[in-house]
Enzyme design. Structure first.
Site, PDB file in Angstrom:
ATOM      1  N   CYS A   1       4.983   8.078   2.239  1.00 44.06           N
ATOM      2  CA  CYS A   1       3.592   8.458   2.387  1.00 44.06           C
ATOM      3  C   CYS A   1       2.937   7.712   3.554  1.00 44.06           C
ATOM      4  CB  CYS A   1       2.832   8.237   1.073  1.00 44.06           C
ATOM      5  SG  CYS A   1       1.292   9.195   1.016  1.00 44.06           S
TER       6      CYS A   1
ATOM      7  N   ASP B   1      -1.478   3.339  -5.513  1.00 44.41           N
ATOM      8  CA  ASP B   1      -2.749   3.915  -5.936  1.00 44.41           C
ATOM      9  C   ASP B   1      -3.274   3.149  -7.138  1.00 44.41           C
ATOM     10  OD1 ASP B   1      -1.198   6.333  -4.540  1.00 44.41           O
ATOM     11  OD2 ASP B   1      -3.365   6.630  -4.410  1.00 44.41           O
TER      12      ASP B   1
HETATM   13  P1  RI2 Z   1      -3.384   2.578   0.922  1.00 45.69           P
HETATM   14  C1  RI2 Z   1      -1.981   7.357  -0.914  1.00 45.69           C
HETATM   15  O1  RI2 Z   1      -2.331   8.497  -1.665  1.00 45.69           O
HETATM   16  C2  RI2 Z   1      -0.498   7.068  -1.078  1.00 45.69           C
HETATM   17  O2  RI2 Z   1      -0.042   7.251  -2.422  1.00 45.69           O
HETATM   18  C3  RI2 Z   1      -0.488   5.595  -0.695  1.00 45.69           C
HETATM   19  O3  RI2 Z   1       0.698   4.925  -1.041  1.00 45.69           O
HETATM   20  C4  RI2 Z   1      -1.684   5.113  -1.494  1.00 45.69           C
HETATM   21  O4  RI2 Z   1      -2.654   6.160  -1.373  1.00 45.69           O
HETATM   22  C5  RI2 Z   1      -2.232   3.781  -1.054  1.00 45.69           C
HETATM   23  O5  RI2 Z   1      -2.693   3.893   0.266  1.00 45.69           O
HETATM   24  P2  RI2 Z   1      -2.985   9.812  -0.930  1.00 45.69           P
HETATM   25  O6  RI2 Z   1      -4.429   9.454  -0.705  1.00 45.69           O
HETATM   26  O7  RI2 Z   1      -4.534   2.163   0.038  1.00 45.69           O
HETATM   27  O8  RI2 Z   1      -2.229  10.066   0.353  1.00 45.69           O
HETATM   28  O9  RI2 Z   1      -2.322   1.489   0.993  1.00 45.69           O
HETATM   29  O10 RI2 Z   1      -2.802  10.911  -1.949  1.00 45.69           O
HETATM   30  O11 RI2 Z   1      -3.797   3.077   2.300  1.00 45.69           O
END
Ligand code: RI2
Length: 306
Positions: free
Chosen positions: A125, A194
């Site tokens: 991601c 998350d």
């Molecule tokens: P940071 C994202 O979810 C991913 O799951 C990623 O690992 C998590 O949030 C944490 O991201 P999405 O918003 O807070 O892409 O480390 O569904 O940036």
């Protein structure tokens, strides 16, 4: 940005990433307070509660949004009037945003110490916390190369590959199903979070549990990069984390499949503590078994707050 635009941008993932959505929630509440013109405290608290509910409903899985909103609203109901309440909201929001950005930086510093010159890293991601580790290690002149998984269906791996390439980090994009094949070339895995539960499991982008399983089999260290505002107070009370399911059109274009074919599109999954080597937080690096103690002894949470 106002509450409704912020909610819309989080829902459609124009604003995404658990840390970024938390900061966006805090900022939207600060702007709400800054622009509030009423003087009646009860009306204000009612309007504020509506704003809070709208923000919290925008993406149910990332507890960071819940923690960011509640941190911003801490003490507001005890304010003597609307003026005091709005000033407190703006102060709390600024504090949360500054401390959360600093947490990402500190996680980078701590995590980079686990990166050795020549390491091959895999990530899934697009996690600002995990990327902070890789960028910090690179800036320390450690030569690293990174496998970024495409991360269907939203393909956040494209964002990660662009971001790492812009830093001058050698990056390879792989499809999600190639994870176990490339794992034999990987030295360490760094992923974001998350939500981290009180018993040390990780709720993160769907596919993270596959990465952890492949890393465990290959004896590759699996690190979670998580600010402590990703720790879930509700899990302390036994609540399950809601796994967001998003629109089927993210998986297959309308008309691509017969109407009778169902599409299941969960966008997060759960990785058990057994597959996690360490959780890197701004308070330090810990095993998944330490999360309960940090939540209750350092962050002040208690199941007795039921
Ligand atoms: P940071 C994202 O979810 C991913 O799951 C990623 O690992 C998590 O949030 C944490 O991201 P999405 O918003 O807070 O892409 O480390 O569904 O940036």
């Amino acid at each position: 940005m106002n509450i409704s635009d912020t909610v819309a941008d989080i829902k459609c993932m124009k604003i995404r990433g658990a840390g970024k959505i938390a900061r966006a929630g805090a900022e939207a509440l600060s702007d709400f307070a800054d622009g509030y013109e009423g003087t009646g405290m009860q009306t204000f608290l009612g309007d504020l509660d509506e704003a809070k509910k709208a923000l919290l409903g925008s993406r149910p899985t990332a507890v960071s949004l819940w923690n960011g909103v509640h941190s911003t609203l801490r003490g507001v109901t005890d304010a003597k009037d609307v003026g005091e309440a709005t000033a407190l909201i703006k102060l709390n929001a600024d504090k949360f945003i500054t401390s959360s950005e600093n947490a990402v930086r500190v996680i980078g510093e701590i995590g980079a110490k686990r990166v050795q010159d020549g390491d091959t890293i895999l990530t899934i991601c697009n996690s600002s916390a995990a990327l902070s580790v890789m960028k910090t290690a690179h800036r320390q002149n450690k030569h690293i190369s990174v496998y970024a998984t495409e991360t269907r269906p939203w393909r956040q791996g494209i964002l990660t590959a662009r971001e790492l390439d812009a830093e001058g980090i050698e990056t390879t994009l792989v499809v999600d199903n190639a994870v176990r094949s490339v794992m034999k070339k990987v030295n360490k895995v760094f992923v974001g979070a998350d939500t981290v539960t009180s018993h040390g499991s990780l709720i993160n982008k769907v596919g993270t549990s596959h990465v952890a399983l492949a890393a465990h089999e290959a004896r590759v260290q699996f690190y979670v990069c998580a600010e402590t505002y990703k720790f879930s107070p509700m899990s302390l009370y036994g609540d399950m984390v809601t796994i967001e399911e998003r629109d089927p059109s993210e998986v297959a274009a309308p008309g691509e499949l017969p109407e009778t074919v169902r599409i299941y599109n969960p966008v997060f999954d759960s990785t058990p503590a057994a597959y996690i080597d360490a959780i890197i937080t701004e308070l330090g690096m810990m095993g998944p078994g330490a999360v309960f103690g940090v939540m209750t002894h350092q962050l002040g949470y208690s199941a007795l707050q039921l």
